[in-house]
Design a protein around this motif. Structure first.
Motif, PDB file in Angstrom:
ATOM      1  N   UNK A   1       0.835  -1.192   0.000  1.00 30.91           N
ATOM      2  CA  UNK A   1       0.000   0.000   0.000  1.00 30.91           C
ATOM      3  C   UNK A   1       0.871   1.244   0.000  1.00 30.91           C
ATOM      4  N   UNK A   2       0.300   2.310  -0.459  1.00 25.79           N
ATOM      5  CA  UNK A   2       0.948   3.608  -0.378  1.00 25.79           C
ATOM      6  C   UNK A   2       0.657   4.183   1.002  1.00 25.79           C
ATOM      7  N   UNK A   3       1.700   4.453   1.779  1.00 21.00           N
ATOM      8  CA  UNK A   3       1.485   4.911   3.149  1.00 21.00           C
ATOM      9  C   UNK A   3       0.798   6.272   3.216  1.00 21.00           C
ATOM     10  N   UNK A   4       0.829   7.022   2.148  1.00 20.87           N
ATOM     11  CA  UNK A   4       0.107   8.289   2.142  1.00 20.87           C
ATOM     12  C   UNK A   4      -1.408   8.069   2.130  1.00 20.87           C
ATOM     13  N   UNK A   5      -1.819   6.850   1.801  1.00 22.38           N
ATOM     14  CA  UNK A   5      -3.242   6.505   1.823  1.00 22.38           C
ATOM     15  C   UNK A   5      -3.630   5.752   3.102  1.00 22.38           C
ATOM     16  N   UNK A 130      -5.713  -3.950   6.389  1.00 25.23           N
ATOM     17  CA  UNK A 130      -4.468  -4.561   6.842  1.00 25.23           C
ATOM     18  C   UNK A 130      -4.503  -4.676   8.359  1.00 25.23           C
ATOM     19  N   UNK A 131      -4.191  -5.845   8.869  1.00 27.39           N
ATOM     20  CA  UNK A 131      -4.055  -6.045  10.313  1.00 27.39           C
ATOM     21  C   UNK A 131      -2.653  -6.576  10.569  1.00 27.39           C
ATOM     22  N   UNK A 132      -1.933  -5.916  11.462  1.00 29.54           N
ATOM     23  CA  UNK A 132      -0.641  -6.427  11.923  1.00 29.54           C
ATOM     24  C   UNK A 132      -0.727  -6.663  13.422  1.00 29.54           C
ATOM     25  N   UNK A 133      -0.586  -7.906  13.815  1.00 33.95           N
ATOM     26  CA  UNK A 133      -0.541  -8.267  15.226  1.00 33.95           C
ATOM     27  C   UNK A 133       0.909  -8.349  15.676  1.00 33.95           C
ATOM     28  N   UNK A 207       9.479  -0.854  14.085  1.00 35.10           N
ATOM     29  CA  UNK A 207       8.701   0.097  13.287  1.00 35.10           C
ATOM     30  C   UNK A 207       9.086  -0.003  11.815  1.00 35.10           C
ATOM     31  N   UNK A 208      10.377  -0.114  11.537  1.00 36.07           N
ATOM     32  CA  UNK A 208      10.855  -0.267  10.160  1.00 36.07           C
ATOM     33  C   UNK A 208      10.269  -1.523   9.524  1.00 36.07           C
ATOM     34  N   UNK A 209      10.239  -2.616  10.284  1.00 40.24           N
ATOM     35  CA  UNK A 209       9.693  -3.876   9.778  1.00 40.24           C
ATOM     36  C   UNK A 209       8.220  -3.718   9.414  1.00 40.24           C
ATOM     37  N   UNK A 210       7.470  -3.086  10.300  1.00 39.37           N
ATOM     38  CA  UNK A 210       6.038  -2.866  10.059  1.00 39.37           C
ATOM     39  C   UNK A 210       5.821  -2.043   8.797  1.00 39.37           C
ATOM     40  N   UNK A 211       6.572  -0.959   8.654  1.00 39.30           N
ATOM     41  CA  UNK A 211       6.423  -0.105   7.472  1.00 39.30           C
ATOM     42  C   UNK A 211       6.731  -0.883   6.196  1.00 39.30           C
ATOM     43  N   UNK A 214       3.804  -3.162   5.295  1.00 41.46           N
ATOM     44  CA  UNK A 214       2.660  -2.424   4.768  1.00 41.46           C
ATOM     45  C   UNK A 214       2.894  -1.922   3.356  1.00 41.46           C
ATOM     46  N   UNK A 215       4.129  -1.561   3.029  1.00 43.78           N
ATOM     47  CA  UNK A 215       4.376  -0.930   1.730  1.00 43.78           C
ATOM     48  C   UNK A 215       4.534  -1.934   0.594  1.00 43.78           C
TER      49      UNK A 215
END
Length: 233
Positions: A1-5, A130-133, A207-211, A214-215
């Protein structure tokens, strides 16, 4: 996904992994709502990160509902849930009380379930999400004195797998991050002595891993990933 969205809800985000994730996603253009159990900490974290903040206890159904209502009102919708709120309790099986065990499960499992359920309702209706546990390497292998915490994180893995099977037909990606030892106040609150801090993981690593997860393009997803320090000793 585009994080701006991205329109993101992060539970337990007044410190540690949640705070750094909010900070990073905001810096990349996402809209973010965070929650925590103390007003002062929520206000400080919101100011630090630029996120919207609300006091909410993830063990209370009405407060979880209020969190989602707040998020929809502030962002016009939700397309990412990061289930991060968690506590630890570590003691020998014979020293672990029922109250200890129940308290950990209330936050680490019941809290994830309630937030996940509300997110799933939104995501199924819009056919995207998107769900991240946030799990733990304790979700992969047990260890002495970990009955309450390890059992709760194994349960998180079970929730993740069930939700993934149910929600993929609705274009919902359900993912799990399993950090090993991360230097946060979780460690000190849980009674651990921190050694060789310079060699350990930091919240920004997760945090880097999560980003990154998602991207990835929405046509694919990373079901789960474990993050270890290279040489923590």
């Amino acid at each position: 996904m585009n994080l701006e969205d991205a329109k993101v809800v992060i539970t337990g985000a007044t410190g540690g992994i949640g705070l750094e994730t909010a900070r990073l996603l905001k810096s990349k253009g996402a809209d973010v709502v965070i929650c925590g159990t103390e007003n002062t900490k929520v206000e400080r974290a919101a100011k630090e990160t630029g996120a919207h903040g609300i006091k909410a206890n993830v063990t209370t159904e009405a407060e979880i509902k209020a969190l989602f209502d707040f998020a929809i009102g502030k962002m016009g919708g939700i397309n990412v849930l990061i289930n991060n709120a968690g506590i630890g309790q570590f003691s020998a099986l014979t020293d672990t009380t029922l109250d200890d065990f129940t308290k950990v499960w209330e936050v680490n499992v019941k809290g994830y379930f309630m937030a996940g359920k509300l997110a799933a309702e939104q995501f199924k209706a819009q056919k995207y999400g998107n769900i991240i546990n946030i799990g733990s390497t304790a979700a992969l292998k047990g260890f002495a004195n970990g009955s309450a915490y390890v059992a709760s994180k194994f349960a998180v893995s079970g929730l993740t797998e069930c939700w993934r099977a149910e929600l993929r037909p609705y274009n919902v990606r359900v993912m799990q991050v399993n950090p090993s030892e991360v230097i946060t106040d979780f460690m000190t609150k849980s009674g651990f002595e921190i050694k060789n801090e310079e060699n350990k993981l930091k919240p920004e690593d997760i945090a880097h891993t999560i980003a990154c997860m998602l991207t990835m393009r929405d046509t694919g997803f990373i079901p789960d990933t474990s993050v270890w320090a290279t040489n923590p000793w």
